[in-house]
Motif scaffolding. Structure first.
Motif, PDB file in Angstrom:
ATOM      1  N   GLU A  94      -5.204  11.780  22.522  1.00 17.55           N
ATOM      2  CA  GLU A  94      -5.905  12.230  21.313  1.00 17.55           C
ATOM      3  C   GLU A  94      -5.148  11.874  20.041  1.00 17.55           C
ATOM      4  N   MET A  95      -3.842  11.712  20.139  1.00 16.77           N
ATOM      5  CA  MET A  95      -3.064  11.426  18.932  1.00 16.77           C
ATOM      6  C   MET A  95      -3.224   9.958  18.559  1.00 16.77           C
ATOM      7  N   GLN A  96      -4.109   9.706  17.610  1.00 13.01           N
ATOM      8  CA  GLN A  96      -4.423   8.350  17.173  1.00 13.01           C
ATOM      9  C   GLN A  96      -4.433   8.294  15.653  1.00 13.01           C
ATOM     10  N   ILE A  97      -4.290   7.080  15.111  1.00 16.85           N
ATOM     11  CA  ILE A  97      -4.354   6.886  13.673  1.00 16.85           C
ATOM     12  C   ILE A  97      -5.298   5.721  13.363  1.00 16.85           C
ATOM     13  N   PRO A  98      -5.999   5.788  12.212  1.00 20.61           N
ATOM     14  CA  PRO A  98      -6.922   4.707  11.849  1.00 20.61           C
ATOM     15  C   PRO A  98      -6.158   3.420  11.555  1.00 20.61           C
ATOM     16  N   CYS A  99      -6.714   2.305  12.003  1.00 18.04           N
ATOM     17  CA  CYS A  99      -6.030   1.023  11.822  1.00 18.04           C
ATOM     18  C   CYS A  99      -7.049  -0.104  11.815  1.00 18.04           C
ATOM     19  N   CYS A 100      -7.003  -0.956  10.790  1.00 17.22           N
ATOM     20  CA  CYS A 100      -7.928  -2.081  10.696  1.00 17.22           C
ATOM     21  C   CYS A 100      -7.551  -3.147  11.726  1.00 17.22           C
ATOM     22  N   PRO A 101      -8.470  -4.052  12.062  1.00 19.28           N
ATOM     23  CA  PRO A 101      -8.186  -5.072  13.079  1.00 19.28           C
ATOM     24  C   PRO A 101      -6.980  -5.945  12.749  1.00 19.28           C
ATOM     25  N   VAL A 102      -6.790  -6.282  11.468  1.00 19.25           N
ATOM     26  CA  VAL A 102      -5.662  -7.146  11.092  1.00 19.25           C
ATOM     27  C   VAL A 102      -4.338  -6.437  11.346  1.00 19.25           C
ATOM     28  N   TYR A 113       0.852  -1.195   0.000  1.00 18.05           N
ATOM     29  CA  TYR A 113       0.000   0.000   0.000  1.00 18.05           C
ATOM     30  C   TYR A 113       0.882   1.237   0.000  1.00 18.05           C
ATOM     31  N   ASP A 114       0.444   2.290  -0.706  1.00 17.08           N
ATOM     32  CA  ASP A 114       1.220   3.527  -0.744  1.00 17.08           C
ATOM     33  C   ASP A 114       0.276   4.730  -0.731  1.00 17.08           C
ATOM     34  N   PRO A 115       0.042   5.342   0.443  1.00 13.81           N
ATOM     35  CA  PRO A 115      -0.871   6.490   0.510  1.00 13.81           C
ATOM     36  C   PRO A 115      -0.296   7.753  -0.117  1.00 13.81           C
ATOM     37  N   PHE A 116       1.029   7.747  -0.415  1.00 16.59           N
ATOM     38  CA  PHE A 116       1.657   8.944  -0.956  1.00 16.59           C
ATOM     39  C   PHE A 116       1.417   9.121  -2.449  1.00 16.59           C
ATOM     40  N   VAL A 117       0.913   8.085  -3.118  1.00 18.44           N
ATOM     41  CA  VAL A 117       0.630   8.196  -4.547  1.00 18.44           C
ATOM     42  C   VAL A 117      -0.412   9.281  -4.791  1.00 18.44           C
ATOM     43  N   ASN A 118      -1.489   9.260  -4.025  1.00 20.10           N
ATOM     44  CA  ASN A 118      -2.549  10.261  -4.171  1.00 20.10           C
ATOM     45  C   ASN A 118      -2.700  11.126  -2.925  1.00 20.10           C
ATOM     46  N   MET A 119      -1.710  11.053  -2.005  1.00 24.54           N
ATOM     47  CA  MET A 119      -1.762  11.804  -0.747  1.00 24.54           C
ATOM     48  C   MET A 119      -3.088  11.558  -0.027  1.00 24.54           C
ATOM     49  N   THR A 120      -3.407  10.281   0.140  1.00 25.05           N
ATOM     50  CA  THR A 120      -4.671   9.899   0.777  1.00 25.05           C
ATOM     51  C   THR A 120      -4.418   9.546   2.235  1.00 25.05           C
ATOM     52  N   PHE A 121      -4.682  10.516   3.105  1.00 21.00           N
ATOM     53  CA  PHE A 121      -4.506  10.303   4.536  1.00 21.00           C
ATOM     54  C   PHE A 121      -5.848  10.465   5.239  1.00 21.00           C
ATOM     55  N   SER A 122      -6.791   9.643   4.797  1.00 19.57           N
ATOM     56  CA  SER A 122      -8.148   9.715   5.311  1.00 19.57           C
ATOM     57  C   SER A 122      -8.218   9.196   6.739  1.00 19.57           C
ATOM     58  N   SER A 123      -9.133   9.769   7.508  1.00 18.07           N
ATOM     59  CA  SER A 123      -9.378   9.296   8.871  1.00 18.07           C
ATOM     60  C   SER A 123     -10.119   7.970   8.881  1.00 18.07           C
ATOM     61  N   HIS A 124     -10.524   7.504   7.691  1.00 16.24           N
ATOM     62  CA  HIS A 124     -11.254   6.243   7.609  1.00 16.24           C
ATOM     63  C   HIS A 124     -10.516   5.227   6.736  1.00 16.24           C
TER      64      HIS A 124
END
Length: 331
Positions: A62-70, A6-17
């Motif tokens: 408060e400093m948290q990041i979204p993360c799936c269960p896996v 996975y590479d979020p930097f391709v489209n700068m996608t840093f979604s909270s979800h």
């Protein structure tokens, strides 16, 4: 086995979800703390505040990041290994596989980084120093994220170490249990003090800093440092990272059907470039002054001899200085 990266930097996608590690869409409550839960509990960090580059503040909680269960399970495994190792102090942390410690530090560094990047995307906020507008910096962050995929995907680094990690023991005073951290996003530096252990890391240098620091590290390794010495050693490493002039690239080796893991190879972006820019005592002294703020030692005092900046770490012959007492030059 899923080897997709996975590479979020391709489209700068840093979604909270979107899971920070794999991009899977997650709910509002599927989040993990940037700083490991056991750190927050051990050092009572929950309501202590952190200041971001835009001068806003967040608590550690408060400093948290979204993360799936896996992926959260993978991160938890890392946390458990480091927590167990930390209970025996420096020997336990030194016994960890360097890759494990690197990934544990990298996750926290990235959590801070992505928080800053998301803040910059807020149209109502314009931070003084933007970390997301420099193409060279974004390339570094992208390379770094490639390495961090080893948290969730079985990856081996072939014949290279992605980082330089230094661990030193500090003299124990009468102070209470102590936690401190420092980072520099542009140089990929991150350091933590866990009681009497100081961890200093450059997270994207392929080990060049540790090689460059060999003369100093040879004198420091295994020694117990006074806090003023630890601050000086930190300043030396942080400044070395500042003058480090290369950005490594990473490539996935072609897979075979029977492979059980990915293999990364590495190259630097310009093999003709100078690895380190020249060391300038005047600039180093500015960095050292910041690290020595608790002792109120000025830049002028550090540079009383411009050709040999003040040092409490090494003597005139470059040998480790057993520090019992010291005297700051009077200007």
């Amino acid at each position: 086995m899923d080897f997709r990266l996975y590479d979020p930097f391709v489209n700068m996608t840093f979604s909270s979800h979107a899971c920070f590690l794999c991009g899977t869409i997650v709910s509002d409550d599927e989040r993990i703390p940037v700083f490991s839960g056991w750190l927050q509990k051990r050092y009572d960090l929950g309501q202590k505040k952190l200041q971001l580059l835009d001068q806003s503040t967040l608590t550690f909680t408060e400093m948290q990041i979204p993360c799936c269960p896996v992926c959260a399970e993978k991160v938890a495994e890392l946390d458990q290994k480091v927590e167990a190792a930390s209970k025996t102090g420096l020997p336990g942390l030194q016994a960890l596989e360097e890759k494990t410690l690197f990934l544990w530090l990298a996750r926290m560094f990235y959590g801070i980084l992505v928080t800053e990047l998301k803040t910059e995307q807020n149209p109502l906020i314009k931070p003084e120093y933007s970390v997301g507008e420099n193409p060279k910096m974004l390339h570094k962050f992208q390379s770094f994220f490639q390495l961090m995929q080893a948290i969730r995907v079985p990856i081996e680094f072939d014949d290279f170490t992605p980082c330089s990690i230094f661990m030193v023991e500090l003299q124990q005073g009468e102070q209470k249990t102590e936690f401190n951290y420092r980072d520099d996003l542009t140089t990929m530096m991150f350091s933590l003090q866990l009681d009497n252990v100081l961890i200093i890391a450059n997270l994207l240098d392929n080990g060049f800093l540790k090689k460059a620091m060999t003369p100093v590290w040879r004198e420091v390794e295994g020694k117990v440092l006074h806090p003023i010495q630890a601050a000086e050693f930190s300043a030396r490493v942080y400044y070395a990272a500042y003058i480090f002039n290369l950005t490594p690239d990473y490539f996935v080796r072609r897979q075979k059907p029977e492979d059980t893991h990915l293999i990364y190879d590495t190259l630097v972006d310009d093999i003709t470039a100078t690895i380190f820019n020249p060391w300038e005592h005047s600039v180093y002294a500015t960095a050292l002054e910041k690290f020595w703020l608790p002792w109120q030692i000025s830049r002028n005092q550090i540079l009383q001899n411009p050709e040999s900046p003040l040092s409490f770490l090494l003597d005139a012959e470059g040998r480790f200085r057993e520090l019992q007492e010291w005297e700051v030059p009077v200007i």
